[in-house]
Design a protein around this motif. Structure first.
Motif, PDB file in Angstrom:
ATOM      1  N   LYS A  73       0.833  -1.206   0.000  1.00 32.29           N
ATOM      2  CA  LYS A  73       0.000   0.000   0.000  1.00 32.29           C
ATOM      3  C   LYS A  73       0.867   1.256   0.000  1.00 32.29           C
ATOM      4  CE  LYS A  73      -3.976   0.724   0.914  1.00 32.29           C
ATOM      5  NZ  LYS A  73      -5.169   1.111   0.114  1.00 32.29           N
ATOM      6  N   GLY A  74       2.034   1.171   0.640  1.00 32.78           N
ATOM      7  CA  GLY A  74       2.906   2.344   0.719  1.00 32.78           C
ATOM      8  C   GLY A  74       4.160   2.212  -0.103  1.00 32.78           C
ATOM      9  N   ALA A  75       4.181   1.279  -1.069  1.00 34.49           N
ATOM     10  CA  ALA A  75       5.385   1.032  -1.866  1.00 34.49           C
ATOM     11  C   ALA A  75       5.338   1.796  -3.182  1.00 34.49           C
ATOM     12  CB  ALA A  75       5.533  -0.469  -2.136  1.00 34.49           C
ATOM     13  N   SER A  76       6.505   1.928  -3.802  1.00 36.42           N
ATOM     14  CA  SER A  76       6.597   2.590  -5.102  1.00 36.42           C
ATOM     15  C   SER A  76       6.052   1.671  -6.191  1.00 36.42           C
ATOM     16  CB  SER A  76       8.054   2.946  -5.409  1.00 36.42           C
ATOM     17  OG  SER A  76       8.828   1.759  -5.542  1.00 36.42           O
ATOM     18  N   ASP A  77       5.744   2.250  -7.341  1.00 34.83           N
ATOM     19  CA  ASP A  77       5.217   1.458  -8.457  1.00 34.83           C
ATOM     20  C   ASP A  77       6.177   0.357  -8.911  1.00 34.83           C
ATOM     21  OD1 ASP A  77       2.828   2.813  -8.454  1.00 34.83           O
ATOM     22  OD2 ASP A  77       3.455   4.267  -9.973  1.00 34.83           O
ATOM     23  N   PRO A  78       7.507   0.627  -9.004  1.00 34.54           N
ATOM     24  CA  PRO A  78       8.425  -0.452  -9.422  1.00 34.54           C
ATOM     25  C   PRO A  78       8.388  -1.661  -8.495  1.00 34.54           C
ATOM     26  CG  PRO A  78       9.520   1.665  -9.621  1.00 34.54           C
ATOM     27  CD  PRO A  78       8.223   1.919  -8.918  1.00 34.54           C
ATOM     28  N   ILE A  79       8.274  -1.424  -7.181  1.00 31.61           N
ATOM     29  CA  ILE A  79       8.212  -2.532  -6.222  1.00 31.61           C
ATOM     30  C   ILE A  79       6.908  -3.314  -6.402  1.00 31.61           C
ATOM     31  CG2 ILE A  79       7.877  -3.063  -3.779  1.00 31.61           C
ATOM     32  CD1 ILE A  79      10.692  -2.776  -4.258  1.00 31.61           C
ATOM     33  N   LYS A  80       5.796  -2.580  -6.534  1.00 30.23           N
ATOM     34  CA  LYS A  80       4.511  -3.250  -6.749  1.00 30.23           C
ATOM     35  C   LYS A  80       4.559  -4.111  -8.005  1.00 30.23           C
ATOM     36  CE  LYS A  80       1.684   0.353  -4.544  1.00 30.23           C
ATOM     37  NZ  LYS A  80       0.712   1.442  -4.793  1.00 30.23           N
ATOM     38  N   GLU A  81       5.067  -3.537  -9.078  1.00 33.28           N
ATOM     39  CA  GLU A  81       5.132  -4.250 -10.345  1.00 33.28           C
ATOM     40  C   GLU A  81       6.002  -5.497 -10.234  1.00 33.28           C
ATOM     41  OE1 GLU A  81       4.473  -5.379 -14.164  1.00 33.28           O
ATOM     42  OE2 GLU A  81       3.427  -3.860 -12.970  1.00 33.28           O
ATOM     43  N   MET A  82       7.105  -5.397  -9.493  1.00 37.96           N
ATOM     44  CA  MET A  82       8.008  -6.530  -9.321  1.00 37.96           C
ATOM     45  C   MET A  82       7.294  -7.709  -8.661  1.00 37.96           C
ATOM     46  SD  MET A  82      11.424  -6.839  -6.954  1.00 37.96           S
ATOM     47  CE  MET A  82      10.411  -6.971  -5.470  1.00 37.96           C
ATOM     48  N   PHE A  83       6.521  -7.421  -7.602  1.00 40.81           N
ATOM     49  CA  PHE A  83       5.820  -8.499  -6.899  1.00 40.81           C
ATOM     50  C   PHE A  83       4.701  -9.088  -7.765  1.00 40.81           C
ATOM     51  CE2 PHE A  83       7.743  -6.835  -2.974  1.00 40.81           C
ATOM     52  CZ  PHE A  83       8.107  -8.028  -2.380  1.00 40.81           C
ATOM     53  N   PHE A  84       3.885  -8.219  -8.365  1.00 40.12           N
ATOM     54  CA  PHE A  84       2.770  -8.712  -9.167  1.00 40.12           C
ATOM     55  C   PHE A  84       3.250  -9.521 -10.372  1.00 40.12           C
ATOM     56  CE2 PHE A  84       0.290  -5.165  -7.156  1.00 40.12           C
ATOM     57  CZ  PHE A  84      -0.625  -5.988  -6.520  1.00 40.12           C
ATOM     58  N   LYS A  85       4.380  -9.132 -10.951  1.00 42.18           N
ATOM     59  CA  LYS A  85       4.918  -9.817 -12.121  1.00 42.18           C
ATOM     60  C   LYS A  85       5.328 -11.250 -11.802  1.00 42.18           C
ATOM     61  CE  LYS A  85       8.902  -8.466 -13.688  1.00 42.18           C
ATOM     62  NZ  LYS A  85       9.950  -7.606 -14.278  1.00 42.18           N
ATOM     63  N   ASN A  86       5.647 -11.499 -10.524  1.00 40.47           N
ATOM     64  CA  ASN A  86       6.103 -12.831 -10.114  1.00 40.47           C
ATOM     65  C   ASN A  86       5.018 -13.636  -9.406  1.00 40.47           C
ATOM     66  OD1 ASN A  86       9.203 -13.165 -10.589  1.00 40.47           O
ATOM     67  ND2 ASN A  86       8.928 -11.034  -9.948  1.00 40.47           N
ATOM     68  N   MET A  87       3.756 -13.216  -9.561  1.00 39.99           N
ATOM     69  CA  MET A  87       2.633 -13.928  -8.969  1.00 39.99           C
ATOM     70  C   MET A  87       1.732 -14.466 -10.079  1.00 39.99           C
ATOM     71  SD  MET A  87       1.716 -11.149  -5.992  1.00 39.99           S
ATOM     72  CE  MET A  87       0.452 -12.123  -5.205  1.00 39.99           C
TER      73      MET A  87
END
Length: 339
Positions: free
Chosen positions: A269-283
């Motif tokens: 919720k408080g992370a930057s877009d690159p971090i969010k994208e990194m996690f979602f890309k690996n799920m």
């Protein structure tokens, strides 16, 4: 309790455990209860009695989460602290202390294996105050390449005394070996495990990593005014949630198998877009959709709660890195992977 029976995200740990036990049936639940202590049974029983009617979809969601956790390899993360707590429930305190000193020291099945994993400079510094005959016995028992590096670091006159004794040494009596091993275990290894020689800047960096953002900024600003060099060194050692971008795809997937889904949703919720994208890309698509729904359903969240969730995940990532399950690159060119 009505809301807890309808909203999965609001369920506490004891409520999930109570639901799970109720769903298993009497026979299986009884076997699990027999493995708990009285306080655990009392807590879960009180929660169970207050559950009332539970929505079927909520029970299904609980089992999906449980199945995901069980199917993930290595879904438990052991630490020195959790191991020590477990041993304290089964063994006397002094025995636990001896065991923890042993496992906190260098790895190896025997004392000589353990010595082979001790830095040569540390060994040489210890041997400088020992009898040449004792050092000769030890060097004759460890691997020759390690013995050579230790020998090269000893004072020249002392090292020649050790060499001469090694030349004259025949088979060492078992009693002598046992005595040397006992001395090494009680004096050298126990001290090595206790001192753990942590750099003070590294310690402060770890402490700062666990502060909330306001406190961290306040202390860091004050430190920069007093000692800019130390502040810069601590900044370089600090590992934050945003630094997780240095994980490769395999590392992210390993981390995802270990992290609690509700903590990840809160942290992102408080992370930057690159971090969010990194996690979602690996799920998986399904897991990513569920996570996004959880994040949206949270609404506004406190910054302190986000910081705490991110700190937990950072600590988990460090534990996985220390155990060799993931690799956190330093961001330098030599750390880049070549395919």
């Amino acid at each position: 309790m009505a809301r807890a029976k309808e909203d999965y995200r609001s369920l506490t740990g004891p409520q999930k455990a109570a639901l799970f036990l109720l769903s298993l049936g009497e026979e299986h639940s009884a076997r699990l209860f027999s493995l708990m202590d009285d306080e655990e049974i009392k807590e879960i029983s009180q929660v169970m009695a207050a559950l009332g009617t539970v929505n079927a979809a909520l029970v299904e969601r609980l089992f999906i989460e449980f199945a995901d956790a069980i199917s993930a390899t290595g879904s438990l993360v052991g630490t020195y602290e959790s191991t020590e707590r477990l041993l304290m429930k089964a063994l006397p305190k002094d025995r636990v202390a001896n065991i923890m000193e042993e496992i906190r020291g260098p790895a190896g099945r025997t004392m000589w294996d353990k010595l082979g994993n001790v830095n040569e400079q540390v060994l040489a510094n210890y041997f400088k105050n020992e009898y040449p005959q004792t050092v000769a016995v030890v060097l004759s028992k460890i691997k020759v390449d390690h013995a050579a590096r230790v020998l090269a670091l000893l004072p020249e006159n002392f090292s020649m005394e050790v060499i001469m004794r090694m030349l004259r040494m025949e088979s060492v009596q078992k009693e002598v070996l046992d005595g040397v091993e006992k001395t090494l275990r009680t004096e050298f290894m126990s001290n090595l495990a206790r001192t753990n020689r942590r750099d003070s800047h590294e310690l402060i960096a770890d402490i700062f990593n666990n502060l909330d953002r306001n406190s961290e900024n306040r202390f860091m600003s004050a430190l920069e005014e007093r000692n800019r060099e130390s502040a810069e060194r601590i900044k370089a050692l600090m590992f934050t949630f945003e630094d997780l971008v240095r994980l490769d795809a395999q590392g992210v997937q390993t981390l995802l198998r270990h992290v609690e889904k509700d903590k990840l949703a809160l942290a992102l919720k408080g992370a930057s877009d690159p971090i969010k994208e990194m996690f979602f890309k690996n799920m998986s698509e399904r897991a990513g959709k569920m996570l996004r729904e959880d994040m949206e359903a949270m609404g506004p969240v406190r910054l302190r709660e986000v910081d705490e969730a991110q700190a937990l995940i950072v600590t988990l990532a460090k534990e996985l890195a220390n155990s060799g399950q993931i690799v956190i690159s330093e961001g330098r060119e030599e750390d880049e992977l070549v395919y």
